[in-house]
Enzyme design. Structure first.
Site, PDB file in Angstrom:
ATOM      1  N   GLU A   1      51.548  77.203  33.546  1.00 30.67           N
ATOM      2  CA  GLU A   1      51.478  75.904  34.236  1.00 30.67           C
ATOM      3  C   GLU A   1      50.988  76.075  35.678  1.00 30.67           C
ATOM      4  O   GLU A   1      51.668  75.663  36.622  1.00 30.67           O
ATOM      5  CB  GLU A   1      52.873  75.252  34.278  1.00 30.67           C
TER       6      GLU A   1
ATOM      7  N   GLY B   1      49.070  75.440  39.194  1.00 30.08           N
ATOM      8  CA  GLY B   1      48.472  74.339  39.943  1.00 30.08           C
ATOM      9  C   GLY B   1      47.702  74.907  41.110  1.00 30.08           C
ATOM     10  O   GLY B   1      46.478  75.000  41.117  1.00 30.08           O
ATOM     11  N   ARG B   2      48.477  75.415  42.096  1.00 32.16           N
ATOM     12  CA  ARG B   2      47.904  75.888  43.357  1.00 32.16           C
ATOM     13  C   ARG B   2      46.786  76.923  43.166  1.00 32.16           C
ATOM     14  O   ARG B   2      45.748  76.832  43.794  1.00 32.16           O
ATOM     15  CB  ARG B   2      49.036  76.517  44.179  1.00 32.16           C
TER      16      ARG B   2
ATOM     17  N   ARG C   1      51.523  69.500  54.243  1.00 34.35           N
ATOM     18  CA  ARG C   1      52.121  70.832  54.123  1.00 34.35           C
ATOM     19  C   ARG C   1      52.553  71.448  55.462  1.00 34.35           C
ATOM     20  O   ARG C   1      53.665  71.961  55.559  1.00 34.35           O
ATOM     21  CB  ARG C   1      51.214  71.804  53.342  1.00 34.35           C
TER      22      ARG C   1
ATOM     23  N   CYS D   1      52.786  59.100  64.719  1.00 33.99           N
ATOM     24  CA  CYS D   1      53.827  59.122  65.755  1.00 33.99           C
ATOM     25  C   CYS D   1      55.021  59.970  65.335  1.00 33.99           C
ATOM     26  O   CYS D   1      56.112  59.455  65.065  1.00 33.99           O
ATOM     27  CB  CYS D   1      54.231  57.706  66.106  1.00 33.99           C
TER      28      CYS D   1
ATOM     29  N   TYR E   1      48.242  70.159  46.548  1.00 33.38           N
ATOM     30  CA  TYR E   1      49.335  69.493  47.282  1.00 33.38           C
ATOM     31  C   TYR E   1      48.818  68.886  48.590  1.00 33.38           C
ATOM     32  O   TYR E   1      49.487  68.929  49.615  1.00 33.38           O
ATOM     33  CB  TYR E   1      50.507  70.455  47.507  1.00 33.38           C
TER      34      TYR E   1
HETATM   35  N1  LLP Z   1      55.410  73.776  36.685  1.00 33.74           N
HETATM   36  C1  LLP Z   1      56.438  73.097  37.209  1.00 33.74           C
HETATM   37  C2  LLP Z   1      57.547  72.716  36.341  1.00 33.74           C
HETATM   38  C3  LLP Z   1      56.450  72.784  38.577  1.00 33.74           C
HETATM   39  O1  LLP Z   1      57.483  72.136  39.099  1.00 33.74           O
HETATM   40  C4  LLP Z   1      55.361  73.183  39.394  1.00 33.74           C
HETATM   41  C5  LLP Z   1      55.341  72.888  40.833  1.00 33.74           C
HETATM   42  C6  LLP Z   1      54.286  73.862  38.778  1.00 33.74           C
HETATM   43  C7  LLP Z   1      54.356  74.158  37.422  1.00 33.74           C
HETATM   44  C8  LLP Z   1      53.054  74.308  39.529  1.00 33.74           C
HETATM   45  O2  LLP Z   1      53.353  75.255  40.508  1.00 33.74           O
HETATM   46  P1  LLP Z   1      52.145  75.981  41.296  1.00 33.74           P
HETATM   47  O3  LLP Z   1      51.406  76.833  40.301  1.00 33.74           O
HETATM   48  O4  LLP Z   1      51.280  74.924  41.843  1.00 33.74           O
HETATM   49  O5  LLP Z   1      52.840  76.758  42.337  1.00 33.74           O
HETATM   50  N2  LLP Z   1      54.472  70.696  47.397  1.00 33.74           N
HETATM   51  C9  LLP Z   1      54.712  72.120  47.431  1.00 33.74           C
HETATM   52  C10 LLP Z   1      54.706  72.730  46.060  1.00 33.74           C
HETATM   53  C11 LLP Z   1      55.684  72.084  45.114  1.00 33.74           C
HETATM   54  C12 LLP Z   1      55.598  72.649  43.721  1.00 33.74           C
HETATM   55  C13 LLP Z   1      56.339  71.801  42.762  1.00 33.74           C
HETATM   56  N3  LLP Z   1      56.287  72.251  41.409  1.00 33.74           N
HETATM   57  C14 LLP Z   1      53.692  72.792  48.354  1.00 33.74           C
HETATM   58  O6  LLP Z   1      52.827  72.126  48.905  1.00 33.74           O
HETATM   59  O7  LLP Z   1      53.792  74.004  48.576  1.00 33.74           O
END
Ligand code: LLP
Length: 421
Positions: free
Chosen positions: A286, A288-289, A325, A354, A383
């Site tokens: 899964e 994302g980043r 962020r 502000c 994000y």
């Molecule tokens: N799977 C689940 C169940 C998740 O909760 C998340 C991220 C991912 C996969 C994807 O994670 P990644 O591969 O993107 O690390 N807003 C924060 C990050 C929050 C992540 C929330 N869950 C930031 O800007 O660092």
């Protein structure tokens, strides 16, 4: 980022001159590269294949960037989706991701969202990644009403402590996510849970922006051990997302390569699962980043300078409402000028919001800047837009895509503050 370089002293991103783009479009805006996005997805998928994993499924975490045009690109490459709301489910389907490649995570799925997913044709989504027993009971009851069988994956809370920011750590019992081993194992027979549900998988997701993989290895081991103990014919093991990127130059040497990450996942699964059973569940990821962070930059214009004794503020037209962020996690994002210059002055890059925390970077070394000069905030594809808001009643920024033919496309129009109601 090698896709970001100066040509004739002007910064190019994915082979396009940023100043040219800013001459045509109002700042601030997010600028994405199809080439980088596709490359990141393909390397992730190929990395999984090359390490010997059987039929890997990459479910892109939509929360990191749900832009429909970006998701369409990923869908065409074969990506699935990790979603956490009805909105993300709708978006994934509209962008062409087949339901059977969608995993539905999240602790607060509503009855309406569960019904939406259950009503999809055929077997519906790949899985509900269940985070509590009450949720399972509700899904089972909904499936019963609709005469369906819900495909269930238990999200295991592996009780590990990854090294990351405490706000994005999710794999311990003090966190609201996942079920403890004993809850998983003690509830495999109860009819209120299983009359219209079937356990098809097990998942973990321990946190985000992970650069040290010790906790990941432990979590995957726990996933295997509990998976075997369920004695269920699991169709997949879902190792979650979380693989980090190097936002700061100091992080580059710590950054695990895709190859290192995949080998760790493959060898852990091999040792603790495949060697102990004839079952051959596929592996779900899964991310994302890692797929989208480096595929995007945020372009902003200097409004003016302000000097308070030895504090030099450069005020830009992008704010924390556009990119949260740094203000939310104190996260570092590199800031560089679009016109190349060797001269360096120490300054703070701040937005118009502000709030004192509306600061993209303190004590940064940048050339002397004047009104109208362009700056970019790096690595903002993940994000970024997805966590933005209309705070201070500012319109949401434009999103632009550089396609593989170097053509620029508007993929989400800017909101005009005059249109906000
Ligand atoms: N799977 C689940 C169940 C998740 O909760 C998340 C991220 C991912 C996969 C994807 O994670 P990644 O591969 O993107 O690390 N807003 C924060 C990050 C929050 C992540 C929330 N869950 C930031 O800007 O660092």
């Amino acid at each position: 980022m090698k896709d970001l370089n100066y040509k004739n002293k002007s910064l190019n991103f994915s082979k396009l001159d940023i100043e040219d783009v800013a001459n045509k479009h109002k700042t601030p805006f997010f600028l994405y590269s199809e080439e980088i996005l596709s490359h990141n997805y393909t390397s992730f998928y190929n990395g999984a294949k090359d390490s010997g994993l059987i039929d890997p499924l990459i479910c892109f975490a939509l929360k990191s960037n749900p832009n429909k045009e970006l998701i369409k690109i990923l869908a065409k490459l074969g990506s699935g989706a990790d979603i956490v709301s009805g909105g993300e489910l709708k978006r994934a389907l509209e962008a062409g991701i087949p339901a059977n490649k969608i995993v539905f995570s999240g602790v607060g799925k509503t009855e309406e969202e569960i019904i939406f997913a259950l009503k999809l044709p055929g077997k519906g989504i790949n899985s509900f990644n269940v985070e509590s027993l009450e949720e399972l009971e509700l899904i089972n009851a909904c499936a019963k009403k609709l005469k369906k069988i819900a495909r269930i994956c238990f999200r295991l809370n592996p009780v590990v402590r990854p090294k990351t920011h405490k706000h994005i750590s999710t794999g311990n019992k003090t966190h609201k996510f996942g079920l403890l081993e004993k809850e998983v194992l003690m509830n495999l027979g109860k009819s209120a849970y299983w009359s219209h549900s079937q356990l098809v998988g097990l998942s973990v997701h321990i946190g985000s922006q992970l650069l040290d993989l010790k906790a990941t290895k432990k979590a995957v081991q726990r996933l295997c051990e509990v998976g075997l103990k369920t004695q269920a014919p699991l169709e997949f093991l879902d190792v979650g997302g979380g693989l980090g990127v190097d936002y700061h130059p100091d992080e580059t040497k710590k950054l695990p390569s895709i190859d290192t990450y995949m080998k760790l996942i493959a060898s852990t699964l091999d040792k603790h699962f495949y060697k102990k059973t004839d079952l051959r569940p596929r592996v779900v990821f899964e991310p994302g980043r890692r797929i989208v962070a480096k595929a995007g930059i945020f372009v902003m214009k200097v409004l003016r300078n302000k000097v308070s004794e030895d504090n030099h503020f450069v005020i830009v037209d992008g704010g924390m409402n556009d990119f949260m962020r740094p203000s939310l996690y104190d996260a570092f994002h590199d800031i560089i000028p679009v016109k190349e210059s060797k001269a360096k002055h120490e300054c703070h890059i701040v937005g118009p919001i502000c709030e004192t925390t509306d600061c993209f970077g303190s004590n940064r070394l940048l050339p002397a800047l004047k009104s109208g000069d362009l700056l970019i905030l790096k690595d903002t594809g993940a994000y970024g837009y997805s966590m933005g808001s209309n705070y201070n009643l500012r319109g949401r920024p434009l999103e632009l895509l550089i396609d593989t033919k170097k053509k620029l496309r508007v993929i989400n129009k800017a909101q005009d503050y005059l249109d906000l109601t």
